[in-house]
Design an enzyme around this catalytic site. Sequence first.
Site, mmCIF file in Angstrom:
data_model
loop_
_atom_site.group_PDB
_atom_site.id
_atom_site.type_symbol
_atom_site.label_atom_id
_atom_site.label_comp_id
_atom_site.label_asym_id
_atom_site.label_seq_id
_atom_site.Cartn_x
_atom_site.Cartn_y
_atom_site.Cartn_z
ATOM 1 N N ASP A 39 -9.892 12.210 -0.231
ATOM 2 C CA ASP A 39 -9.742 10.702 -0.746
ATOM 3 C C ASP A 39 -9.490 9.853 0.608
ATOM 4 O O ASP A 39 -9.161 10.502 1.900
ATOM 5 C CB ASP A 39 -8.652 10.647 -1.527
ATOM 6 C CG ASP A 39 -8.846 9.244 -2.778
ATOM 7 O OD1 ASP A 39 -9.388 8.456 -2.261
ATOM 8 O OD2 ASP A 39 -8.363 9.425 -3.967
ATOM 9 N N ASP A 61 -14.133 9.676 3.766
ATOM 10 C CA ASP A 61 -14.625 8.759 2.850
ATOM 11 C C ASP A 61 -16.046 9.271 2.434
ATOM 12 O O ASP A 61 -16.808 10.039 2.921
ATOM 13 C CB ASP A 61 -15.021 7.594 3.829
ATOM 14 C CG ASP A 61 -15.813 6.417 3.241
ATOM 15 O OD1 ASP A 61 -16.210 6.535 2.141
ATOM 16 O OD2 ASP A 61 -16.094 5.403 4.019
ATOM 17 N N VAL A 62 -16.159 9.447 0.994
ATOM 18 C CA VAL A 62 -17.417 9.893 0.465
ATOM 19 C C VAL A 62 -18.593 9.108 0.872
ATOM 20 O O VAL A 62 -19.692 9.656 0.717
ATOM 21 C CB VAL A 62 -17.132 10.182 -0.934
ATOM 22 C CG1 VAL A 62 -16.168 11.158 -1.405
ATOM 23 C CG2 VAL A 62 -16.954 8.795 -1.671
ATOM 24 N N SER A 141 -20.625 6.872 -15.929
ATOM 25 C CA SER A 141 -19.882 5.886 -16.671
ATOM 26 C C SER A 141 -20.585 5.403 -17.927
ATOM 27 O O SER A 141 -21.803 5.934 -17.763
ATOM 28 C CB SER A 141 -19.697 4.716 -15.553
ATOM 29 O OG SER A 141 -19.377 3.552 -16.225
ATOM 30 N N SER A 143 -21.359 2.525 -18.156
ATOM 31 C CA SER A 143 -22.368 1.643 -17.223
ATOM 32 C C SER A 143 -23.511 2.148 -17.074
ATOM 33 O O SER A 143 -24.339 1.398 -16.655
ATOM 34 C CB SER A 143 -21.682 0.931 -16.341
ATOM 35 O OG SER A 143 -20.420 0.465 -16.537
ATOM 36 N N TYR A 154 -23.105 -1.712 -9.901
ATOM 37 C CA TYR A 154 -22.183 -0.466 -10.249
ATOM 38 C C TYR A 154 -23.038 0.315 -11.390
ATOM 39 O O TYR A 154 -23.252 1.337 -11.171
ATOM 40 C CB TYR A 154 -20.764 -0.950 -10.912
ATOM 41 C CG TYR A 154 -19.936 0.195 -11.396
ATOM 42 C CD1 TYR A 154 -19.418 0.847 -10.373
ATOM 43 C CD2 TYR A 154 -19.907 0.490 -12.715
ATOM 44 C CE1 TYR A 154 -18.380 1.803 -10.937
ATOM 45 C CE2 TYR A 154 -19.180 1.391 -13.257
ATOM 46 C CZ TYR A 154 -18.271 1.973 -12.357
ATOM 47 O OH TYR A 154 -17.648 3.226 -12.952
ATOM 48 N N LYS A 158 -24.171 4.231 -11.114
ATOM 49 C CA LYS A 158 -23.974 5.362 -11.857
ATOM 50 C C LYS A 158 -25.080 5.774 -12.637
ATOM 51 O O LYS A 158 -25.232 7.022 -12.989
ATOM 52 C CB LYS A 158 -22.951 4.663 -12.845
ATOM 53 C CG LYS A 158 -21.549 4.446 -12.324
ATOM 54 C CD LYS A 158 -20.954 5.893 -11.865
ATOM 55 C CE LYS A 158 -19.637 5.524 -11.430
ATOM 56 N NZ LYS A 158 -18.944 6.724 -10.676
#
Length: 266
Positions: A39, A61-62, A141, A143, A154, A158
């Site tokens: 993370d 950082d991904v 999500s 979403s 976003y 997703k």
Amino acid sequence: MPAHRFEGKTIFVTGGTSGLGRASCAQFIEEGGEVFIMDLEERSVLQHLGDKLKAHFYQGDVGKPEDCEAAINACVEKLGKLDILFHCAAQLSPMSTVPNHDLALFQQIINTNLCSLFYLARIAIPQMQKQGKGVIVVTGSTSAMAGEHGLPSYSASKAGMINLMRSMAIDHAQDNIRINAICPGYMRTAMTAGLGELAKVVEDSIPQGRGADPEEVARSVLFLASEDASFMTGHAMVVDGGWCAHSGAPDFLKLVPQQFRPDSTT
């Protein structure tokens, strides 16, 4: 007594310091697993997990492919293997329409939410192939399942993640690597705590009438990661209190008087 489905398992978790990620880490440990958390900040998560000796942290950082590679390599070097990858890290987007959306922010959200899965999988899958099996669970999500007002970046990130998951799942099914997604609806987390009155409006739109606690969504994450889901791959599991089941139509039972309903006997 909890089950011990993850006894001896090494679980690499992104975004594991808060919300769903943290709740899942706690449950993995409770069921015998050892977690390696990646993370941006440690956020004292190691002090809040049940068995502190079974939790490790790596700052990264991904959205950076070099960080993803270094973190997974560090996990394998420290713990000797990688059984499960749970990719939970994500970035929310501001409310905006496409014409008003900042271009650099759009690219950042796509990179953090979608490209990160590619960065992680290209390192994790070869390691799992060497071991002869593995499991990947990604956080999608609701979403991703339908369009939502004001969330173009976003939602796009997703939705792209879900189809990337499906493609990887069929490509690596015969490698004995299962890849699925959990798609939560509205959750009560620190991220959503500041919504105020808007939170009530959102929760009233959910058929079950409330948001989810991260702990109850985490139980579905553990199901997908466990052998209980041994014949599931390429699946996007929706956990949303019935949100996606709703067409968006008004509640006709409340709006249409009894005498005017087609099933009325009067």
